[in-house]
Design a protein around this motif. Structure first.
Motif, PDB file in Angstrom:
ATOM      1  N   THR A  99      10.511  34.435 -26.251  1.00  0.00           N
ATOM      2  CA  THR A  99      10.221  33.966 -27.607  1.00  0.00           C
ATOM      3  C   THR A  99      10.917  34.849 -28.631  1.00  0.00           C
ATOM      4  O   THR A  99      11.485  34.365 -29.609  1.00  0.00           O
ATOM      5  CB  THR A  99       8.697  33.948 -27.844  1.00  0.00           C
ATOM      6  N   SER A 100      10.886  36.144 -28.394  1.00  0.00           N
ATOM      7  CA  SER A 100      11.562  37.085 -29.289  1.00  0.00           C
ATOM      8  C   SER A 100      13.054  36.789 -29.364  1.00  0.00           C
ATOM      9  O   SER A 100      13.639  36.763 -30.456  1.00  0.00           O
ATOM     10  CB  SER A 100      11.335  38.514 -28.795  1.00  0.00           C
ATOM     11  N   LEU A 101      13.671  36.564 -28.224  1.00  0.00           N
ATOM     12  CA  LEU A 101      15.106  36.248 -28.206  1.00  0.00           C
ATOM     13  C   LEU A 101      15.404  34.957 -28.958  1.00  0.00           C
ATOM     14  O   LEU A 101      16.410  34.863 -29.670  1.00  0.00           O
ATOM     15  CB  LEU A 101      15.608  36.163 -26.763  1.00  0.00           C
ATOM     16  N   ALA A 102      14.535  33.968 -28.811  1.00  0.00           N
ATOM     17  CA  ALA A 102      14.733  32.695 -29.522  1.00  0.00           C
ATOM     18  C   ALA A 102      14.602  32.894 -31.032  1.00  0.00           C
ATOM     19  O   ALA A 102      15.376  32.313 -31.809  1.00  0.00           O
ATOM     20  CB  ALA A 102      13.726  31.662 -29.031  1.00  0.00           C
ATOM     21  N   LEU A 103      13.638  33.697 -31.455  1.00  0.00           N
ATOM     22  CA  LEU A 103      13.478  33.978 -32.886  1.00  0.00           C
ATOM     23  C   LEU A 103      14.701  34.703 -33.436  1.00  0.00           C
ATOM     24  O   LEU A 103      15.199  34.374 -34.523  1.00  0.00           O
ATOM     25  CB  LEU A 103      12.212  34.802 -33.129  1.00  0.00           C
ATOM     26  N   LEU A 104      15.197  35.690 -32.690  1.00  0.00           N
ATOM     27  CA  LEU A 104      16.396  36.413 -33.123  1.00  0.00           C
ATOM     28  C   LEU A 104      17.594  35.473 -33.206  1.00  0.00           C
ATOM     29  O   LEU A 104      18.352  35.501 -34.191  1.00  0.00           O
ATOM     30  CB  LEU A 104      16.685  37.565 -32.156  1.00  0.00           C
ATOM     31  N   ALA A 105      17.758  34.639 -32.191  1.00  0.00           N
ATOM     32  CA  ALA A 105      18.885  33.695 -32.185  1.00  0.00           C
ATOM     33  C   ALA A 105      18.774  32.704 -33.335  1.00  0.00           C
ATOM     34  O   ALA A 105      19.778  32.383 -33.986  1.00  0.00           O
ATOM     35  CB  ALA A 105      18.938  32.955 -30.848  1.00  0.00           C
ATOM     36  N   GLY A 106      17.569  32.219 -33.604  1.00  0.00           N
ATOM     37  CA  GLY A 106      17.379  31.291 -34.718  1.00  0.00           C
ATOM     38  C   GLY A 106      17.700  31.933 -36.053  1.00  0.00           C
ATOM     39  O   GLY A 106      18.350  31.309 -36.908  1.00  0.00           O
ATOM     40  N   GLY A 107      17.273  33.165 -36.239  1.00  0.00           N
ATOM     41  CA  GLY A 107      17.570  33.868 -37.487  1.00  0.00           C
ATOM     42  C   GLY A 107      19.057  34.110 -37.678  1.00  0.00           C
ATOM     43  O   GLY A 107      19.596  33.903 -38.777  1.00  0.00           O
ATOM     44  N   VAL A 108      19.722  34.516 -36.616  1.00  0.00           N
ATOM     45  CA  VAL A 108      21.169  34.751 -36.697  1.00  0.00           C
ATOM     46  C   VAL A 108      21.896  33.435 -36.939  1.00  0.00           C
ATOM     47  O   VAL A 108      22.821  33.365 -37.753  1.00  0.00           O
ATOM     48  CB  VAL A 108      21.672  35.455 -35.412  1.00  0.00           C
ATOM     49  N   ALA A 109      21.473  32.375 -36.253  1.00  0.00           N
ATOM     50  CA  ALA A 109      22.133  31.076 -36.409  1.00  0.00           C
ATOM     51  C   ALA A 109      22.015  30.548 -37.834  1.00  0.00           C
ATOM     52  O   ALA A 109      22.961  29.941 -38.353  1.00  0.00           O
ATOM     53  CB  ALA A 109      21.545  30.063 -35.431  1.00  0.00           C
TER      54      ALA A 109
ATOM     55  N   GLN B 159      19.867  25.859 -49.242  1.00  0.00           N
ATOM     56  CA  GLN B 159      20.067  26.758 -50.395  1.00  0.00           C
ATOM     57  C   GLN B 159      20.188  28.191 -49.869  1.00  0.00           C
ATOM     58  O   GLN B 159      19.336  28.647 -49.102  1.00  0.00           O
ATOM     59  CB  GLN B 159      18.878  26.577 -51.346  1.00  0.00           C
ATOM     60  N   PRO B 160      21.258  28.905 -50.232  1.00  0.00           N
ATOM     61  CA  PRO B 160      21.575  30.197 -49.617  1.00  0.00           C
ATOM     62  C   PRO B 160      20.452  31.244 -49.660  1.00  0.00           C
ATOM     63  O   PRO B 160      20.222  31.934 -48.676  1.00  0.00           O
ATOM     64  CB  PRO B 160      22.808  30.678 -50.387  1.00  0.00           C
ATOM     65  N   ASP B 161      19.776  31.388 -50.798  1.00  0.00           N
ATOM     66  CA  ASP B 161      18.732  32.413 -50.880  1.00  0.00           C
ATOM     67  C   ASP B 161      17.562  32.103 -49.951  1.00  0.00           C
ATOM     68  O   ASP B 161      17.014  33.001 -49.302  1.00  0.00           O
ATOM     69  CB  ASP B 161      18.225  32.557 -52.324  1.00  0.00           C
ATOM     70  N   LEU B 162      17.182  30.847 -49.874  1.00  0.00           N
ATOM     71  CA  LEU B 162      16.073  30.464 -48.998  1.00  0.00           C
ATOM     72  C   LEU B 162      16.492  30.540 -47.529  1.00  0.00           C
ATOM     73  O   LEU B 162      15.693  30.921 -46.672  1.00  0.00           O
ATOM     74  CB  LEU B 162      15.567  29.065 -49.350  1.00  0.00           C
ATOM     75  N   ARG B 163      17.740  30.191 -47.248  1.00  0.00           N
ATOM     76  CA  ARG B 163      18.257  30.316 -45.881  1.00  0.00           C
ATOM     77  C   ARG B 163      18.237  31.772 -45.435  1.00  0.00           C
ATOM     78  O   ARG B 163      17.797  32.094 -44.331  1.00  0.00           O
ATOM     79  CB  ARG B 163      19.673  29.747 -45.792  1.00  0.00           C
ATOM     80  N   PHE B 164      18.659  32.664 -46.315  1.00  0.00           N
ATOM     81  CA  PHE B 164      18.667  34.089 -45.994  1.00  0.00           C
ATOM     82  C   PHE B 164      17.244  34.605 -45.791  1.00  0.00           C
ATOM     83  O   PHE B 164      16.984  35.372 -44.859  1.00  0.00           O
ATOM     84  CB  PHE B 164      19.376  34.885 -47.101  1.00  0.00           C
ATOM     85  N   ALA B 165      16.311  34.195 -46.649  1.00  0.00           N
ATOM     86  CA  ALA B 165      14.914  34.630 -46.507  1.00  0.00           C
ATOM     87  C   ALA B 165      14.329  34.154 -45.180  1.00  0.00           C
ATOM     88  O   ALA B 165      13.639  34.916 -44.487  1.00  0.00           O
ATOM     89  CB  ALA B 165      14.080  34.112 -47.677  1.00  0.00           C
ATOM     90  N   ALA B 166      14.612  32.912 -44.803  1.00  0.00           N
ATOM     91  CA  ALA B 166      14.117  32.391 -43.525  1.00  0.00           C
ATOM     92  C   ALA B 166      14.753  33.142 -42.360  1.00  0.00           C
ATOM     93  O   ALA B 166      14.077  33.463 -41.373  1.00  0.00           O
ATOM     94  CB  ALA B 166      14.407  30.897 -43.422  1.00  0.00           C
ATOM     95  N   ALA B 167      16.044  33.441 -42.461  1.00  0.00           N
ATOM     96  CA  ALA B 167      16.732  34.173 -41.393  1.00  0.00           C
ATOM     97  C   ALA B 167      16.144  35.568 -41.230  1.00  0.00           C
ATOM     98  O   ALA B 167      15.896  36.018 -40.101  1.00  0.00           O
ATOM     99  CB  ALA B 167      18.229  34.247 -41.690  1.00  0.00           C
ATOM    100  N   VAL B 168      15.904  36.249 -42.334  1.00  0.00           N
ATOM    101  CA  VAL B 168      15.319  37.592 -42.270  1.00  0.00           C
ATOM    102  C   VAL B 168      13.925  37.534 -41.667  1.00  0.00           C
ATOM    103  O   VAL B 168      13.554  38.374 -40.835  1.00  0.00           O
ATOM    104  CB  VAL B 168      15.290  38.249 -43.672  1.00  0.00           C
ATOM    105  N   LEU B 169      13.152  36.547 -42.049  1.00  0.00           N
ATOM    106  CA  LEU B 169      11.800  36.400 -41.508  1.00  0.00           C
ATOM    107  C   LEU B 169      11.841  36.159 -40.002  1.00  0.00           C
ATOM    108  O   LEU B 169      11.079  36.776 -39.245  1.00  0.00           O
ATOM    109  CB  LEU B 169      11.075  35.258 -42.219  1.00  0.00           C
ATOM    110  N   LEU B 170      12.733  35.291 -39.539  1.00  0.00           N
ATOM    111  CA  LEU B 170      12.840  35.029 -38.108  1.00  0.00           C
ATOM    112  C   LEU B 170      13.306  36.267 -37.333  1.00  0.00           C
ATOM    113  O   LEU B 170      12.782  36.570 -36.258  1.00  0.00           O
ATOM    114  CB  LEU B 170      13.788  33.855 -37.844  1.00  0.00           C
ATOM    115  N   VAL B 171      14.266  36.981 -37.883  1.00  0.00           N
ATOM    116  CA  VAL B 171      14.736  38.200 -37.222  1.00  0.00           C
ATOM    117  C   VAL B 171      13.624  39.253 -37.198  1.00  0.00           C
ATOM    118  O   VAL B 171      13.419  39.930 -36.176  1.00  0.00           O
ATOM    119  CB  VAL B 171      16.025  38.734 -37.891  1.00  0.00           C
ATOM    120  N   ALA B 172      12.897  39.390 -38.286  1.00  0.00           N
ATOM    121  CA  ALA B 172      11.782  40.350 -38.316  1.00  0.00           C
ATOM    122  C   ALA B 172      10.731  39.996 -37.268  1.00  0.00           C
ATOM    123  O   ALA B 172      10.222  40.878 -36.554  1.00  0.00           O
ATOM    124  CB  ALA B 172      11.164  40.393 -39.710  1.00  0.00           C
ATOM    125  N   LEU B 173      10.397  38.711 -37.148  1.00  0.00           N
ATOM    126  CA  LEU B 173       9.453  38.287 -36.109  1.00  0.00           C
ATOM    127  C   LEU B 173      10.016  38.549 -34.721  1.00  0.00           C
ATOM    128  O   LEU B 173       9.286  38.950 -33.811  1.00  0.00           O
ATOM    129  CB  LEU B 173       9.118  36.804 -36.267  1.00  0.00           C
TER     130      LEU B 173
END
Length: 121
Positions: A36-46, A55-69
């Motif tokens: 699950t951790s690997l999937a979250l990291l991959a989703g955030g990076v993707a 929208q770039p700012d929201l995309r970045f916020a979601a990516a950071v949140l997924l990578v943090a999780l």
């Protein structure tokens, strides 16, 4: 191997060795958390690597949140594994899951950010 040489000692130094099936089931659960951790990291990076119509700012916020999780999930997995292994060794009830809420809220928040970001793009 003696229990004094097994790590972590605060888990293996208590109780007695359970039926191996219980320890192996606990280990499989731990490994599921790692996947699950690997999937979250991959989703955030993707989210950041692909040119998605979000929208770039929201995309970045979601990516950071997924990578943090994705970084937090293995820590939570280790704690959950240790608590369950210790309970099995002591013959007590398994502890209640403690990290599900955080994971659910984080994934829902990231999904919401992407959804709103798609609507604004």
């Amino acid at each position: 191997m003696s229990d004094e040489r097994r790590f972590p000692r605060w888990v293996y130094g208590t109780g007695s060795d359970p039926d191996a099936r219980f320890s192996l089931a606990n280990e499989r659960t731990f490994l599921a958390w790692i996947r699950t951790s690997l999937a979250l990291l991959a989703g955030g990076v993707a989210l950041e690597a692909l040119a998605l119509p979000v929208q770039p700012d929201l995309r970045f916020a979601a990516a950071v949140l997924l990578v943090a999780l994705g970084v937090l999930a293995p820590v939570l997995a280790w704690i959950s594994w240790a608590r369950a292994e210790r309970a099995v060794r002591q013959g007590t009830s398994l502890p209640a899951p403690s990290a599900f809420g955080l994971l659910v809220v984080g994934v829902v928040a990231a999904g919401g950010l992407v959804l709103v970001g798609m609507a604004l793009a």
